[in-house]
Design a protein around this motif. Structure first.
Motif, short mmCIF file in Angstrom:
data_model
loop_
_atom_site.label_atom_id
_atom_site.label_comp_id
_atom_site.label_asym_id
_atom_site.label_seq_id
_atom_site.Cartn_x
_atom_site.Cartn_y
_atom_site.Cartn_z
N ILE A 270 30.21 21.53 6.02
CA ILE A 270 28.93 21.20 6.64
C ILE A 270 28.05 22.44 6.77
O ILE A 270 26.87 22.41 6.41
CB ILE A 270 29.14 20.58 8.04
N SER A 271 28.61 23.53 7.25
CA SER A 271 27.80 24.71 7.56
C SER A 271 27.42 25.54 6.34
O SER A 271 26.42 26.25 6.36
CB SER A 271 28.53 25.61 8.57
N ARG A 272 28.20 25.46 5.25
CA ARG A 272 27.95 26.34 4.11
C ARG A 272 27.82 25.62 2.77
O ARG A 272 27.38 26.22 1.79
CB ARG A 272 29.07 27.39 4.00
N PRO A 276 20.77 22.14 4.59
CA PRO A 276 20.36 21.87 5.98
C PRO A 276 19.61 20.56 6.17
O PRO A 276 19.69 19.95 7.24
CB PRO A 276 19.47 23.08 6.31
N LEU A 277 18.87 20.12 5.15
CA LEU A 277 18.11 18.88 5.28
C LEU A 277 18.93 17.64 4.95
O LEU A 277 18.45 16.52 5.11
CB LEU A 277 16.86 18.93 4.39
N SER A 308 27.75 10.58 5.97
CA SER A 308 26.67 11.14 5.15
C SER A 308 25.70 10.04 4.78
O SER A 308 26.05 8.85 4.79
CB SER A 308 27.25 11.80 3.89
N TYR A 309 24.46 10.42 4.43
CA TYR A 309 23.42 9.45 4.11
C TYR A 309 23.11 9.35 2.62
O TYR A 309 22.31 8.52 2.21
CB TYR A 309 22.11 9.80 4.84
#
Length: 456
Positions: A270-272, A276-277, A308-309
């Motif tokens: 998630i973080s890397r 971010p969007l 997730s989308y």
């Protein structure tokens, strides 16, 4: 959760207006024409809607007191099937084990599918309601568990039974084919696919419609084009190590360490690794290993859930989980772990054109009670039907929270404190919610089936 700070009727309409006055006038006439057609149709049903509400409330209470686990919904399915049979539907039972489909042919026109899920959850209810569940069921592994409808599927069944009854009684208001589907096993992500496998001989719908009760002011409707619910994937990862005495770690390959390092490293997806969007969530819900503090066990199990989308983000996350877990295992001198899906739900992504068409009717009918909602991070297997048949679908939310509870929480900026779906204290304010959900399902079906539907 519904976003009650969404667009009002006036704002939603004004955003669609072109700049020239003549165009505005034309659009306004079209919009009023569409709204008047639906209002006239619903007006014909109004007396029967009012009469039916107590009956649906009684059905809801009965189903709430008799919840059934996923793929075990035999009583619920029989109630739905008997209801459809009395109304003149062609009824097929036992689809995907307990699924029920009713077909009602009423002249030429589109085939519209309405869907409701039936299963309950393996959890205790703590609402204190006089009709709270006291049922104890049996899981597939033989373990006993409390069972309760803490997600609202009991209300979904009542809504669909009501819509099926009114549309059968008022065939003069519509034309086409109505397909009502009572689906099992939504909570384990298997019911829709199980039914689809048994539905090869049914007509292909032109549109698929569904709704879900959620936290939100009772009687409100939340719609959204595009992604409205996330994909949801749960994985079971078993790391194989080498057991030994706790005082002799040099003789072991410690699977607990492999699981621990993996749990930390997985968060970097998630973080890397996710833009971010691109919203996504990864949660480690369980790490299980060993029996005693001085024994290094042979294996460790890690269970995780992802949301997730976008299909592309989902695919990348799954690939990254497999890569990280395998690499951490190899780094410790162990072989590949066993990675299996516990359950899997695709993104629920509403068709843009169909949602636009339906939202106009929702706005016309519900006015200020209808809003464009933010997407929710919950997941559903509803979209499997549309994906299989490759036809458009629309899924929306119906608010079920007591209006006074909602207003107090809204004023205190504490909406997150309201017990939501899957909480042991999740409750539904029945008076407004039963009627709003019934009317929403009728408006949705008639948007495609109404005699003058080509003008809607």
């Amino acid at each position: 959760m519904l976003n009650t700070r969404g667009l009002s009727y006036d704002k939603a309409f004004k955003q669609k207006l072109p700049h020239s006055f003549s165009s505005v006038a034309v659009q306004l006439l079209i919009y009023c024409r569409r709204g008047s057609i639906m209002h006239a149709t619903i007006a014909q049903l109004r007396p029967d809607i009012t009469t039916l509400i107590p009956k649906l409330t009684a059905i809801y209470r009965d189903l709430h007191q008799h919840p059934e686990l996923s793929m075990q919904e035999f009583r619920t399915a029989r109630i739905a099937a008997e209801h459809l049979e009395k109304l003149g539907y062609e009824v097929t039972e036992g689809l995907g084990i307990t699924g029920v489909v009713g077909l009602l042919h009423n002249g030429s026109g589109p085939t519209v599918m309405l869907r409701a899920d039936m299963d309950a959850l393996p959890m205790a209810e703590k609402t204190g309601l006089d009709y709270a569940s006291q049922v104890v069921g049996e899981m597939p592994d033989g373990n006993k568990t409390p069972v309760s409808h803490m997600c609202g599927h009991d209300l979904h069944v009542a809504w669909l039974m009501g819509a099926a009854e009114l549309l059968a009684a008022h065939r003069e208001q519509w034309q086409g084919t109505l397909m009502v589907v009572f689906q099992p096993g939504e909570e384990i992500g298997k019911g829709a696919l199980a039914m689809i496998g048994d539905m090869q001989h049914f007509p292909k719908p032109d549109i698929i419609l569904g709704q879900h009760v959620m936290v939100g002011k009772a009687g409100t409707i939340g719609y959204r084009a595009g992604a409205i619910l996330t994909a949801g994937d749960s994985l079971h990862v078993k790391f194989h190590g080498k057991g030994a005495h706790g005082s002799m770690p040099q003789n072991a390959i410690d699977p607990v360490m492999i699981a621990a390092y993996s749990a930390v490293r997985l968060q970097s997806i998630i973080s890397r690794e996710t833009a971010p969007l691109d919203s996504a969530v990864l949660t480690i819900g369980s790490i299980q290993a060993g029996t005693k503090e001085n024994i290094i066990p042979d294996d460790a199990v890690l269970k995780l859930n992802m949301r997730s989308y976008k299909d592309s983000v989902r695919d990348k996350m799954i690939s990254s989980v497999k890569r990280i877990c395998c690499c951490e295992s190899h780094a410790s001198g162990a072989g590949d772990p066993d990675i299996e899906f516990i359950d899997s739900y695709p993104v629920t992504e509403n068709d843009i054109a169909a949602t636009e068409r339906l939202s106009q009717q929702f706005i016309a009918h519900f006015a200020e009670r209808c809003f464009e909602t933010e997407p929710a991070t919950a997941s559903e297997d509803f979209s499997q039907f549309g994906r299989h048949w490759q036809v458009p679908y629309v899924f929306w939310f119906v608010g079920g929270t007591d209006p006074q509870v909602w207003q107090r929480a809204l004023k205190a900026d504490s909406l997150e404190t309201i017990p939501a779906n899957h909480s042991s204290q999740f409750t539904i304010h029945l008076d407004d919610t039963v009627q709003a959900g019934l009317e929403a399902m009728l408006v949705a079906a008639l948007t495609w089936l109404a005699v003058d539907s080509e003008h809607l």
